[in-house]
Design a protein around this motif. Sequence first.
Motif, short mmCIF file in Angstrom:
data_model
loop_
_atom_site.label_atom_id
_atom_site.label_comp_id
_atom_site.label_asym_id
_atom_site.label_seq_id
_atom_site.Cartn_x
_atom_site.Cartn_y
_atom_site.Cartn_z
N VAL A 29 70.09 40.98 52.18
CA VAL A 29 68.96 40.64 50.93
C VAL A 29 67.50 41.80 51.24
O VAL A 29 67.13 42.72 50.65
CB VAL A 29 68.29 39.44 50.98
CG1 VAL A 29 66.80 39.04 50.32
CG2 VAL A 29 69.10 38.64 51.19
N LEU A 30 67.64 42.14 53.04
CA LEU A 30 66.72 43.38 52.98
C LEU A 30 66.78 44.48 52.81
O LEU A 30 66.40 45.33 52.60
CB LEU A 30 66.09 42.93 54.68
CG LEU A 30 65.08 42.07 55.41
CD1 LEU A 30 64.96 42.11 56.86
CD2 LEU A 30 64.02 42.30 54.54
N PRO A 31 68.12 44.91 53.27
CA PRO A 31 68.54 46.18 52.95
C PRO A 31 68.47 46.51 51.45
O PRO A 31 67.95 46.99 50.71
CB PRO A 31 69.93 46.53 53.23
CG PRO A 31 70.06 45.58 54.19
CD PRO A 31 68.94 44.21 53.71
N LEU A 32 68.70 45.20 50.31
CA LEU A 32 68.70 45.48 49.53
C LEU A 32 67.26 45.35 48.63
O LEU A 32 66.81 46.27 47.93
CB LEU A 32 69.42 44.13 48.48
CG LEU A 32 69.32 44.10 47.37
CD1 LEU A 32 70.50 45.37 46.52
CD2 LEU A 32 69.94 42.84 46.48
N ALA A 33 66.02 44.80 49.60
CA ALA A 33 65.01 44.54 48.84
C ALA A 33 64.33 46.00 49.33
O ALA A 33 63.23 46.17 48.48
CB ALA A 33 63.87 43.58 49.94
N THR A 34 64.77 46.62 50.05
CA THR A 34 64.09 47.83 50.63
C THR A 34 64.10 48.56 49.47
O THR A 34 63.60 49.43 49.40
CB THR A 34 64.71 48.47 51.95
OG1 THR A 34 64.64 47.31 53.16
CG2 THR A 34 64.22 49.56 52.45
N VAL A 35 65.18 48.96 49.38
CA VAL A 35 65.48 50.10 48.19
C VAL A 35 64.95 49.49 46.56
O VAL A 35 63.86 50.61 45.98
CB VAL A 35 67.32 49.48 47.94
CG1 VAL A 35 67.06 50.83 46.68
CG2 VAL A 35 68.28 50.12 48.65
N VAL A 37 62.39 48.48 46.60
CA VAL A 37 60.50 48.26 47.12
C VAL A 37 60.21 49.90 47.36
O VAL A 37 58.99 50.29 46.70
CB VAL A 37 59.77 47.70 48.27
CG1 VAL A 37 58.57 48.37 48.76
CG2 VAL A 37 60.18 46.47 48.80
N GLU A 38 61.25 50.79 47.86
CA GLU A 38 60.79 52.00 47.87
C GLU A 38 61.04 52.99 47.07
O GLU A 38 60.27 53.66 46.46
CB GLU A 38 61.75 52.66 49.02
CG GLU A 38 61.47 52.00 50.76
CD GLU A 38 60.59 52.95 51.75
OE1 GLU A 38 60.42 53.63 50.24
OE2 GLU A 38 59.86 52.42 52.05
N PHE A 242 62.00 60.44 48.04
CA PHE A 242 61.75 59.67 48.87
C PHE A 242 61.91 57.89 48.01
O PHE A 242 62.79 57.62 47.18
CB PHE A 242 61.95 58.36 49.98
CG PHE A 242 61.95 60.12 50.91
CD1 PHE A 242 60.68 60.63 51.70
CD2 PHE A 242 62.78 60.26 52.15
CE1 PHE A 242 60.68 61.26 52.61
CE2 PHE A 242 63.16 59.70 52.59
CZ PHE A 242 61.87 61.86 52.85
N ALA A 245 65.03 59.54 46.14
CA ALA A 245 66.41 59.12 46.08
C ALA A 245 66.45 57.37 45.76
O ALA A 245 67.63 57.08 45.37
CB ALA A 245 66.12 58.98 47.51
N PHE A 246 65.56 56.34 45.91
CA PHE A 246 65.53 54.93 45.83
C PHE A 246 65.90 54.84 44.79
O PHE A 246 66.11 54.09 44.12
CB PHE A 246 64.25 54.87 47.06
CG PHE A 246 64.69 54.47 48.28
CD1 PHE A 246 63.88 55.09 49.16
CD2 PHE A 246 65.71 53.81 48.92
CE1 PHE A 246 64.63 54.89 50.69
CE2 PHE A 246 65.97 52.87 50.14
CZ PHE A 246 65.19 54.12 50.56
N ALA A 249 68.98 55.24 43.95
CA ALA A 249 69.88 54.59 44.70
C ALA A 249 69.77 52.94 44.06
O ALA A 249 71.09 51.81 43.82
CB ALA A 249 69.57 54.59 46.18
N LEU A 252 71.96 52.39 41.33
CA LEU A 252 73.27 51.74 42.25
C LEU A 252 73.35 50.39 42.09
O LEU A 252 74.54 49.47 42.29
CB LEU A 252 73.31 52.97 43.26
CG LEU A 252 73.87 54.10 42.56
CD1 LEU A 252 74.27 54.94 44.37
CD2 LEU A 252 75.44 54.33 42.23
#
Lengths: 279, 347, 285
Positions: A29-35, A37-38, A242, A245-246, A249, A252
């Motif tokens: 969940v955290l990595p997905l959320a990072t995408v 949010v960023e 960034f 990029a996100f 991302a 995707l």
Amino acid sequence: MSQSAPRDPVVVRWLLTITALAFLGLFLVLPLATVLVEAFAKGWAAYARALSGDDALASVRLTLLVAAIAVPLNIVFGLAASWAIAKFDFSGKSLLISLIELPFSVSPVISGLIYVLLFGLQGWLGPWLDDHGLRIIFAVPGIVLATIFVTFPFVARELIPLMEQQGREEEEAALTLGAGGLTTFRLVTMPNMRWGLLYGVLLCNARAMGEFGAVSVVSGHIRGLTNTMPLHVEILYNEYDFVGAFAVASLLAVLALVTLAAKTALEWWHRDELVATGH
Amino acid sequence: MLRLDAEEAGRLILAALFAVLVAMGLAWAIPGARAAETRTLLNVSYDPTRELYQAIDAAFITSWKAKTGEDIKINQSHGGSGKQARSVIDGLPADVVTLALAYDIDAIADKARLLDEGWQKRLADNSAPYTSTIVFLVRRGNPKQIKDWDDLVKPDVAVITPNPKTSGGARWNYLAAWGYELHRSNGDQAKAEDFVTRLYRNVPVLDSGARGSTVTFAQRGQGDVLISWENEAYLALKEFGDGFEIVTPSLSILAEPPVAVVDKVVDKHGTRDLAEAYLRFLYTTEAQEIIAGNFYRPRDPAAIKRSAGTFPVVKLFTIDAVFGGWKQAQTTHFADGGVFDRISARK
Amino acid sequence: MSIATLSWRRRTRVASSVIPGFGPTLGFTLFYLSLIVLLPLAALLLKAAGASWAQWGHILGDSRVLSALWLSFGGAFAAALINAVFGLLVAWVLVRYPFPGRRIVDAFVDLPFALPTAVAGIALTALYAPNGWLGRLLAPLGIKVAFTPLGVVVAMVFIGLPFVVRTVEPVLQDVDLELEEAAASLGADRLQTFVLVILPAIAPSLLTGFSLALARAVGEYGSVIFIAGNIPGVSEIAPLLIITRLEQYDYVGATAIAVLMLALSFSLLLAVNLAQKWRSTRMGG
């Protein structure tokens, strides 16, 4: 599914459940959320701007094109291979199956490297291709080839056990009733394969659109021409963009979530047809 | 034998399907298979020049259109200089290459024979329309008090620099450090090697290109000091606001990133006139202004005068004077089994 | 059936001569396979074979190569181990303990299959860098994740996460409850039952999932390359080393390392497959 529920103490149940969820939360969940949010760190306007740039659009087009070529080819291959393997007996079948599963064990970088060795200017076929004005490496065909390599087991892998489980009786019956080969395939085999095929196509497509390592080696990184979406993400990342990029991302990531949803729907509604492959 | 009609039909359909898809693919591979297109140049460049060539390309396209009425397109590819050279050798169809150091273009001439060995003499100033040098980027306030090269080998300092095996800028960085210690120790090569060894011991992460290192340092907050191209450092200041400062070392190396037309490719594409005009354009006043605006040191005297305030005065040495040129430096330091390999192994 | 047809059937060794299409489908399969897989791999092997014994010795003795292989295989091993333990836990919870939203969680487990590796790479790096959400929390504890071998392991755990869960789940569902009840009635507590009854039943699938996760993580590039430190001898993964050699025009070196990686991966998978086979014949399937 709760067979041991009465047997395990509630405390243990809760502890284990929370630990499992925490693990999943941390790693998924955290990595997905990072995408997400960023991507929206600078607001909707910046997000939209990032996605409407020429190079970004070109990368989306290229990604779609590559998938549109690679996935159908792999479907044809998957159908042919599973037909040959499931409906006939011949020596060397296990070897063939292992060879089909080969790309799963090969690093993406190696997958790209082999095409450079074959089609690059200093490779086996390079000079011949160059003399005839054909460009494979550092052009779209090279990207398509590398993508095909990385994704072709997906469909075959779904169909082979499925077809093996179906057996041959239905087809044999249809044939003795006078149906031609193709008709049999169309009316008897395919309906049984529908959901397994769709499942394989979903996975194949997700991987085809998301492949990075193999494509990075053969691409040439020519902006607007030979950058797929994952490569474009890397480019934007390296230009301090960034948000950009996100943003790409995130597209995707949305694709990934749609794939997951479709997969789950398939499993839910067609559990029986998919049971052979262990879903 | 078996039902041949269904067989043949099935076979034909499969074959047709396959042929259609292959044809689609080939249509992309063969240039000119599509309808007549605008002429295109491919400029294969090194990592930090992304913003520079975005501006230059736009200006050249306008200028060319004004002069000849022709609409053209310029495609860019960026990456570590060594890596880009390798791609060109492997078939990346560059019309022009604008790389970080002469050796990488020499390699293309040498290994792929795509251009003439005497390429560097074809344009003024060793075919380098702009120069740069190596400086340090530190965090605001310079907490570790980094003033010069010898501060980089202090035990508590973390240094960010890219991988000399893939990045051109990384090699300039390495040679600048080596040259500094060589000068300080009056030509003692052993002392220089020891110095550079201690420096690389302070490096926690080696990115594959100059841009990657800048991202690691500035965005990801790694390290205390970034050894970088001067233009990269200024660009970082512009991008990241005032969280950083530039520190100019007492001695640095004159970096001359060269440009060249790739003969075999332009002759095949019919773009020679375009490519040569493009590179000549880099020496014009208009382009030199853009170059200075992107923090590269221009060659044009007028542009130099105008941008004098931007660039600090640095004492510079050349690679020819100290290392005997790029071929020598590459063989000694960066080739397989060279000094850098020795240094990495020793960590 | 005439005699002629019967003897034809025997000659072609095809069990079912009624079903058509053997020729074309097998032919196409082999053609496709050769074009896409075998030919390029042959190019790889031939190029590597062009290396002299001295070059092979040099490559095998190169500490940088060995460190990179150690990091790739060792990191993948550690990550697969973590995935084995936690994957089992997740599979157990999903199968045995229903909770609201279980289906969604179950679907979510497949995220690493569907998410592009580069996206995962930049996300993990953003998360664990010193100024990232998690990096910021771990820094005061002295734990550095991004740009260290630990970061490589984290990325590999992400990549391999679904494998164990997916291979263990169906087997866990089929575990015969009667065995558990029998063990309980004989006086075994839950832990004993788990270790002595359930674990052996799922061991083969656990091992399969482990080896799949391992194989996947070893060669992984996209998700690892952003978070790895790339310091030779410390935090440089093997696929990056291959690319580095390639960029130095050292094709032989690049292909040699690639072949080495392939050989090691296959040996590993072969060993696991053999172990499974040996075990299943011993236990009667």
